[in-house]
Design a protein around this motif. Structure first.
Motif, PDB file in Angstrom:
ATOM      1  N   MET A  48      80.428 -36.652 -18.895  1.00 24.77           N
ATOM      2  CA  MET A  48      81.454 -36.175 -19.812  1.00 24.77           C
ATOM      3  C   MET A  48      82.097 -34.885 -19.306  1.00 24.77           C
ATOM      4  N   ALA A  49      81.275 -33.983 -18.777  1.00 28.09           N
ATOM      5  CA  ALA A  49      81.802 -32.698 -18.302  1.00 28.09           C
ATOM      6  C   ALA A  49      82.748 -32.896 -17.126  1.00 28.09           C
ATOM      7  N   ILE A  50      82.371 -33.778 -16.197  1.00 28.10           N
ATOM      8  CA  ILE A  50      83.189 -34.016 -15.012  1.00 28.10           C
ATOM      9  C   ILE A  50      84.565 -34.556 -15.412  1.00 28.10           C
ATOM     10  N   GLU A  51      84.595 -35.496 -16.359  1.00 28.95           N
ATOM     11  CA  GLU A  51      85.862 -36.077 -16.821  1.00 28.95           C
ATOM     12  C   GLU A  51      86.741 -35.016 -17.485  1.00 28.95           C
ATOM     13  N   LEU A  52      86.108 -34.156 -18.279  1.00 27.08           N
ATOM     14  CA  LEU A  52      86.852 -33.105 -18.962  1.00 27.08           C
ATOM     15  C   LEU A  52      87.455 -32.129 -17.961  1.00 27.08           C
ATOM     16  N   TRP A  53      86.702 -31.785 -16.922  1.00 26.30           N
ATOM     17  CA  TRP A  53      87.200 -30.868 -15.890  1.00 26.30           C
ATOM     18  C   TRP A  53      88.446 -31.436 -15.211  1.00 26.30           C
ATOM     19  N   LYS A  54      88.442 -32.742 -14.971  1.00 24.73           N
ATOM     20  CA  LYS A  54      89.607 -33.373 -14.343  1.00 24.73           C
ATOM     21  C   LYS A  54      90.848 -33.213 -15.222  1.00 24.73           C
ATOM     22  N   GLN A  55      90.668 -33.417 -16.530  1.00 24.30           N
ATOM     23  CA  GLN A  55      91.793 -33.258 -17.460  1.00 24.30           C
ATOM     24  C   GLN A  55      92.327 -31.825 -17.424  1.00 24.30           C
ATOM     25  N   ILE A  56      91.419 -30.873 -17.457  1.00 23.98           N
ATOM     26  CA  ILE A  56      91.827 -29.466 -17.479  1.00 23.98           C
ATOM     27  C   ILE A  56      92.557 -29.093 -16.197  1.00 23.98           C
ATOM     28  N   LYS A  57      92.037 -29.546 -15.054  1.00 20.58           N
ATOM     29  CA  LYS A  57      92.677 -29.233 -13.770  1.00 20.58           C
ATOM     30  C   LYS A  57      94.069 -29.856 -13.677  1.00 20.58           C
ATOM     31  N   ASN A  58      94.256 -30.971 -14.383  1.00 25.43           N
ATOM     32  CA  ASN A  58      95.566 -31.632 -14.410  1.00 25.43           C
ATOM     33  C   ASN A  58      96.470 -31.092 -15.523  1.00 25.43           C
ATOM     34  N   LYS A  59      96.042 -29.977 -16.135  1.00 22.93           N
ATOM     35  CA  LYS A  59      96.810 -29.318 -17.202  1.00 22.93           C
ATOM     36  C   LYS A  59      96.981 -30.204 -18.430  1.00 22.93           C
ATOM     37  N   GLU A  61      72.999 -27.865 -21.819  1.00 16.66           N
ATOM     38  CA  GLU A  61      73.260 -27.438 -20.437  1.00 16.66           C
ATOM     39  C   GLU A  61      74.239 -26.273 -20.473  1.00 16.66           C
ATOM     40  N   SER A  62      73.689 -25.069 -20.608  1.00 21.32           N
ATOM     41  CA  SER A  62      74.509 -23.873 -20.816  1.00 21.32           C
ATOM     42  C   SER A  62      75.424 -23.571 -19.631  1.00 21.32           C
ATOM     43  N   PHE A  63      74.990 -23.909 -18.415  1.00 18.15           N
ATOM     44  CA  PHE A  63      75.820 -23.619 -17.242  1.00 18.15           C
ATOM     45  C   PHE A  63      77.116 -24.424 -17.290  1.00 18.15           C
ATOM     46  N   LEU A  64      77.031 -25.680 -17.698  1.00 23.27           N
ATOM     47  CA  LEU A  64      78.221 -26.518 -17.794  1.00 23.27           C
ATOM     48  C   LEU A  64      79.182 -25.986 -18.849  1.00 23.27           C
ATOM     49  N   VAL A  69      85.962 -33.925 -27.548  1.00 23.16           N
ATOM     50  CA  VAL A  69      84.514 -33.687 -27.593  1.00 23.16           C
ATOM     51  C   VAL A  69      83.873 -34.012 -26.250  1.00 23.16           C
ATOM     52  N   ALA A  70      82.984 -33.131 -25.797  1.00 25.91           N
ATOM     53  CA  ALA A  70      82.248 -33.374 -24.552  1.00 25.91           C
ATOM     54  C   ALA A  70      80.810 -32.905 -24.729  1.00 25.91           C
ATOM     55  N   GLU A  71      79.877 -33.777 -24.387  1.00 29.62           N
ATOM     56  CA  GLU A  71      78.467 -33.405 -24.450  1.00 29.62           C
ATOM     57  C   GLU A  71      78.069 -32.754 -23.130  1.00 29.62           C
ATOM     58  N   MET A  72      77.545 -31.550 -23.223  1.00 27.14           N
ATOM     59  CA  MET A  72      77.109 -30.816 -22.034  1.00 27.14           C
ATOM     60  C   MET A  72      75.640 -31.122 -21.782  1.00 27.14           C
ATOM     61  N   LYS A  73      75.393 -32.245 -21.118  1.00 28.80           N
ATOM     62  CA  LYS A  73      74.019 -32.658 -20.841  1.00 28.80           C
ATOM     63  C   LYS A  73      73.774 -32.649 -19.340  1.00 28.80           C
TER      64      LYS A  73
END
Length: 339
Positions: A1-12, A24-27, A139-143
């Motif tokens: 979930m985190a990886i997919e969300l990062w892609k969206q953010i990088k694509n504005k 997963e606090s680091f994520l 929504v994104a689960e940080m696991k």
């Protein structure tokens, strides 16, 4: 979930409201930083605010979100510890006007990005506000990352640091540093410092520069026992003592390793795959993969006996006057002869 969300953010591709939950606090931290970099850039001094809901009412954060940004097009609001999304009691904590939050979710400010950070394993799905927030927010689960996502994360993190890792180096980094993202990040920083901008790191270099994590040392210790090499097992044990690791902690980690192997054997026998096993026992998939390689080396009876021996050694450590270090030595020497 985190990886997919990062892609969206990088694509504005931004959403007006985000809900990040999980342990997963680091994520969570990475996602927040990524949003700030891509939404505000250098404008964060004026248009970024953060609120802790254990100290501040939700109304204050929402009023900020509805205020026009200063010298910019957007603003970012971080809202931490929304305990009202869990079953946790609100005794002695700030009282929040949740109807005010529901109103905002129905019509969020178009110029604000509101991010809820919920560092909880589970949310209370029975609550109206939880349902509403999950329905309205991105929504994104940080696991914990899967094995493939973890490798992608390590590779991407290295590139962000200006270096490239060979395929074998990616696996070596994970094998040595473990699966804790904070530890991995630190080790990648060291590799980047060594290789320099545009540098390339192979597996041999990674092995040379990265010290084994405690988790990896315990796995190696178990592996030497399986191979009936007590002398090498003792050498690893002595190295751990030199690193000021306590014998009782080492014994506890060994117990955890053998319990993990036993669980993997049992669940594999029932037809579960490694990813399913990782989810059931809440262990990282990479750790399950490593332990699964040892599972076939033991019978159920041997594992039960080993866990019993560890329990006995632990009991003697806590109640007897025997030397703690010597108890672990005796256990390893006996194990090497009988496994």
């Amino acid at each position: 979930m985190a990886i997919e969300l990062w892609k969206q953010i990088k694509n504005k591709q931004f959403s007006p409201v985000y809900l990040l939950y999980g342990t997963e606090s680091f994520l969570m931290k990475e996602t927040g930083q990524l949003l700030l970099e891509n939404v505000l850039g250098d404008e964060r001094d004026f248009n970024f605010s953060t609120y802790d809901l254990e100290e501040t009412p939700i109304e204050a954060a929402l009023e900020d979100a509805e205020t026009f940004p200063f010298m910019g097009d957007n603003k970012v609001i971080f809202i931490r510890n929304p305990f009202f999304l869990t079953s946790e009691k609100q005794k002695d904590k700030v009282i929040h006007n949740l109807s005010r939050l529901e109103t905002y979710l129905n019509k969020p400010a178009p110029y604000s990005i509101v991010v809820f950070f919920a560092p909880y394993e589970k949310l209370d799905e029975r609550k109206k506000i939880t349902k509403e927030l999950k329905r309205r927010a991105n929504v994104a689960e940080m696991k914990k990352l899967s094995e493939s996502d973890l490798k992608s994360w390590v590779d991407g993190r290295a590139r962000k640091r200006g270096i490239e890792l060979d395929r074998g180096a990616v696996e070596t980094v994970i094998a040595l540093a473990g699966t804790n993202l904070f530890m991995l990040s630190n080790e990648l920083d060291k590799l980047a410092l060594y290789a320099g901008e545009g540098g390339r790191v192979d597996a041999q270099t990674a092995e040379l520069l990265i010290p084994k994590s405690l988790e990896q040392n315990i796995f190696s210790l178990t592996d030497k026992v399986v191979q009936k090499k007590p002398a090498e097992a003792l050498r690893i044990y002595y190295d751990l003592l030199k690193q000021n690791e306590e014998p009782i902690k080492i014994l506890a980690l060994l117990a955890g390793q053998f319990r993990l192997i036993y669980q993997i054997k049992e669940l594999s026998r029932k037809g579960y795959g490694q990813q399913q096993i990782a989810a059931i026992i809440k262990a990282h998939p990479y750790r399950v993969k490593m332990a699964a390689g040892l599972a076939s080396k033991f019978s159920d009876g041997e594992l039960a006996s080993l866990i019993g021996q560890i329990a006995e050694a632990d009991y003697q450590m806590k109640t007897g006057g025997a030397d703690k270090s010597l108890l672990v030595e005796m256990f390893l020497m006996k194990l090497g002869k009988t496994s």
